[in-house]
Design an enzyme around this catalytic site. Structure first.
Site: not given
Ligand code: IPE
Ligand code: IPE
Ligand code: MG
Length: 249
Positions: A19, A36, A130
């Site tokens: 995240d 990303h 792995l």
């Molecule tokens: C969780 O992250 C999902 C992934 C990393 C793929 P999110 O950014 O979507 O989670 P929430 O919505 O903040 O809980």
């Molecule tokens: C995690 O990073 C990637 C996915 C959920 C696909 P985020 O896109 O949720 O990044 P933040 O949480 O908005 O910084």
């Molecule tokens: Mg996120």
């Protein structure tokens, strides 16, 4: 702490909620998509670092069943990134002895992406250095419901009676039943939540949270999590004294 009272070993299975990509990009006044893209570089690094550290299984949460709620432009760019990354990375993963598999509902993906996923799984199926598990369109609640559906079908067919349904029966039907459950969970990006990740499989996993945003995650951060893990005492319901005794035996 005496070495016997700690896990004294590496986790066999690490599961990561990657995240913070969006915030990493925003902090640099860049579009979320760039975060990303940088996140994919962290994936490449963590795979190599796990190979170097003899980790058996690495599960990465790449896209949740709730992430479809994001703006369609971002979802589209993430899907494109999956396609590009699979096209680019599978050959080298294969060379490095990585077995790739996906968990989650793939029906929602484009035909092209489903094809690349199937191809990656097929090409790498004999590798064992792995196991890399990508959770894509995955949700813990979805996982448990698909397990329940399978079990209900078996009950309906008369193979199983409702009284036979136990944690073992359910564990055999959720994703990754053939692999050890995660020992260490890592969530980057500062949130302290599970966000519908592996709800069943995380029952006794050690949970590690770090504020580091996913694109900035590196070997040093991984080693910090591994060190933290090595100092946990995993009791599985027993007392600390029992665990000490058992280790000493
Ligand atoms: C969780 O992250 C999902 C992934 C990393 C793929 P999110 O950014 O979507 O989670 P929430 O919505 O903040 O809980
Ligand atoms: C995690 O990073 C990637 C996915 C959920 C696909 P985020 O896109 O949720 O990044 P933040 O949480 O908005 O910084
Ligand atoms: Mg996120």
């Amino acid at each position: 702490m005496a070495p016997d009272s700690v896990t004294d070993s590496l986790p066999r299975h690490i599961a990561i909620i990657m995240d913070g990509n969006g915030r990493w990009a925003r902090a640099r006044l860049l579009p979320r998509y760039v975060g990303h893209r940088e996140g994919v570089k962290s994936v490449r690094r963590v795979v190599e670092d796990c190979i170097d550290r003899h980790i058996e299984v690495l599960t990465l949460f790449a896209f949740s069943s709730e992430n479809w709620r994001r703006p369609s432009e971002e979802v589209g760019l993430i899907m494109d990134l999956f396609v590009q990354t699979l096209k680019k990375e599978v050959a080298s993963l294969n060379r490095n002895g990585v077995r790739v598999r996906f968990i989650g509902d793939r029906d929602a993906f484009s035909e092209k992406l489903r094809y690349l996923i199937a191809e990656a799984e097929h090409e790498t199926r004999d590798n064992s250095r792995l196991q890399l598990v990508i959770a894509a369109n995955y949700g813990g609640q979805w996982d448990i419901s698909q397990a329940v559906r399978t079990i209900a079908t078996r009950v309906q067919a008369g193979e199983l009676s409702p009284q036979d349904i136990s944690p073992d029966i359910i564990a055999a039907e959720v994703a990754l039943s053939e692999l050890p459950p995660p020992d260490l969970f890592i969530r980057t990006g500062g949130e302290r939540r599970i966000s519908n990740f592996m709800l069943w499989q995380l029952a006794y996993t050690e949970l590690y949270f770090t504020d580091v945003l996913w694109p900035a995650f590196n070997a040093k951060e991984l080693d910090a999590a591994l060190l933290w893990y090595a100092n946990r005492q995993r009791r599985f319901g027993r007392t600390g004294e029992q665990v000490e005794q058992q280790k000493g035996a």
